[in-house]
Design a protein around this motif. Structure first.
Motif, PDB file in Angstrom:
ATOM      1  N   VAL A  93      -5.861   3.653   8.318  1.00  0.00           N
ATOM      2  CA  VAL A  93      -4.938   3.680   7.185  1.00  0.00           C
ATOM      3  C   VAL A  93      -3.541   3.313   7.657  1.00  0.00           C
ATOM      4  CG1 VAL A  93      -3.824   5.157   5.455  1.00  0.00           C
ATOM      5  CG2 VAL A  93      -6.282   5.340   5.856  1.00  0.00           C
ATOM      6  N   LEU A  94      -3.157   3.861   8.804  1.00  0.00           N
ATOM      7  CA  LEU A  94      -1.841   3.542   9.363  1.00  0.00           C
ATOM      8  C   LEU A  94      -1.744   2.064   9.741  1.00  0.00           C
ATOM      9  CD1 LEU A  94       0.951   4.347  10.325  1.00  0.00           C
ATOM     10  CD2 LEU A  94      -0.061   5.039  12.512  1.00  0.00           C
ATOM     11  N   GLN A 129       4.810   2.197   0.503  1.00  0.00           N
ATOM     12  CA  GLN A 129       3.499   2.754   0.828  1.00  0.00           C
ATOM     13  C   GLN A 129       2.347   1.974   0.195  1.00  0.00           C
ATOM     14  OE1 GLN A 129       3.508   6.917  -0.233  1.00  0.00           O
ATOM     15  NE2 GLN A 129       5.395   7.311   0.902  1.00  0.00           N
ATOM     16  N   PHE A 171      -2.438   5.029   1.822  1.00  0.00           N
ATOM     17  CA  PHE A 171      -1.472   5.827   2.565  1.00  0.00           C
ATOM     18  C   PHE A 171      -0.845   6.861   1.627  1.00  0.00           C
ATOM     19  CE2 PHE A 171       2.624   6.873   4.376  1.00  0.00           C
ATOM     20  CZ  PHE A 171       2.419   6.865   5.752  1.00  0.00           C
ATOM     21  N   GLN A 219      -1.192   0.127   6.733  1.00  0.00           N
ATOM     22  CA  GLN A 219       0.156   0.391   6.243  1.00  0.00           C
ATOM     23  C   GLN A 219       1.187  -0.424   7.026  1.00  0.00           C
ATOM     24  OE1 GLN A 219       1.741   2.623   3.659  1.00  0.00           O
ATOM     25  NE2 GLN A 219       3.101   0.984   4.336  1.00  0.00           N
TER      26      GLN A 219
END
Length: 291
Positions: free
Chosen positions: A195-196, A134, A138, A199
């Motif tokens: 954010v994804l 992570q 995240f 990530q």
């Protein structure tokens, strides 16, 4: 009340950095209490009142009392400034290593120590990305979903602990790390799409490390022994291991060879059913394009 920092913005006492001591963490509380006593003795030997000392290092009097009483875990900048102001010649700053460890919850410290000794880590994750994979933002978004909700202090402490565990990637020799992630863990927009995206970009970077293998289990593949939940195993140089799974043994770590053999068998089948490393990279790249 405000205390002026050394050339920085004044700091509100209510927002002063540090972590509350967990009363159930006896070993951690003992370390913090020892550090607090040393700080108090040196301050008094220097003839400084708590308020005067606090102003000199940029913190409030209330925090000084809490640290010296062992009720608050000081951050590293607090110790650095205290060392300089009290003329300790590095003796106070030298306590940073002990304080840095106990600022994290005991169970996280135990896990980090177990990971630090491992020569091989195996992880099958069903709902979320493994903590070692992570990004900070995240992890913060994910941990913020816990209920009862974590306080700001607890949240920052949990995020810091999770990020500290990533030092496993910098070990020498580096352990072999194998992650099998269910497809949903790459699709759920934890923290929002941006954010994804970051990530997924991070996942691609990690997947290119020689000691790391990330595999994706497509949602359409259901006929494998991972339907009971997560499986995690840590293997050590002396041939011993520890593992756990969600659906058996009460979710507790196990080290019995018979139980470990079952977990190893399940994980082997799961890896065989998942996409291989090359296919998984392509899958993550496609998921990034679609996010």
């Amino acid at each position: 009340m405000r205390a002026e920092t050394d050339g920085t913005e004044p700091r509100d006492e209510a927002d002063e950095p540090g972590w509350e001591v967990d009363p159930d963490d006896e070993s951690g509380a003992a370390v913090v209490a020892t550090v607090g006593r040393q700080l108090k003795l040196r301050r008094e030997a220097a003839g400084m009142r708590a308020a005067e000392f606090g102003a000199a290092i940029g913190y409030g009097e209330d925090l000084v009392y809490k640290v010296e009483a062992g009720k608050r875990i000081p951050r590293q900048e607090y110790l650095d400034r205290a060392d300089k102001v009290l003329g300790a010649g590095g003796l106070i700053a030298a306590m940073k290593a002990d304080v840095a460890e106990v600022r994290y919850p005991r169970r996280v410290r135990d896990l980090a120590r177990m990971e630090a000794r491992a020569v091989e880590l195996l992880s099958y994750a069903t709902h979320n990305l493994h903590g070692l994979l992570q990004t900070e933002e995240f992890a913060r978004a994910l941990l913020a979903t816990r209920r009862p909700a974590l306080s700001d202090d607890e949240l920052e402490r949990a995020v810091a602990a999770r990020m500290a565990r990533r030092s496993i990637f910098e070990r020498s020799p580096v352990p072999e790390l194998s992650f099998v992630q269910e497809e949903v863990t790459l699709r759920r927009p934890v923290g929002g799409k941006m954010v994804l995206r970051r990530q997924l970009e991070h996942l691609l970077e990690v997947a290119h490390m020689r000691s790391v293998q990330i595999q994706v289990m497509p949602a359409e593949r259901w006929d494998h022994p991972g339907t009971g939940g997560r499986i995690q195993m840590l293997k050590y140089e002396d041939g011993t291991a520890v593992g756990r799974t969600d659906d058996e043994y009460g979710g507790r770590p196990v080290s019995d060879p018979r139980q470990l053999r079952i977990l190893d068998l399940r994980y082997g089948i799961i890896r065989a059913e998942a996409l291989n490393a090359r296919e998984s990279l392509a899958f993550i790249e496609q998921a990034l394009r679609e996010t």
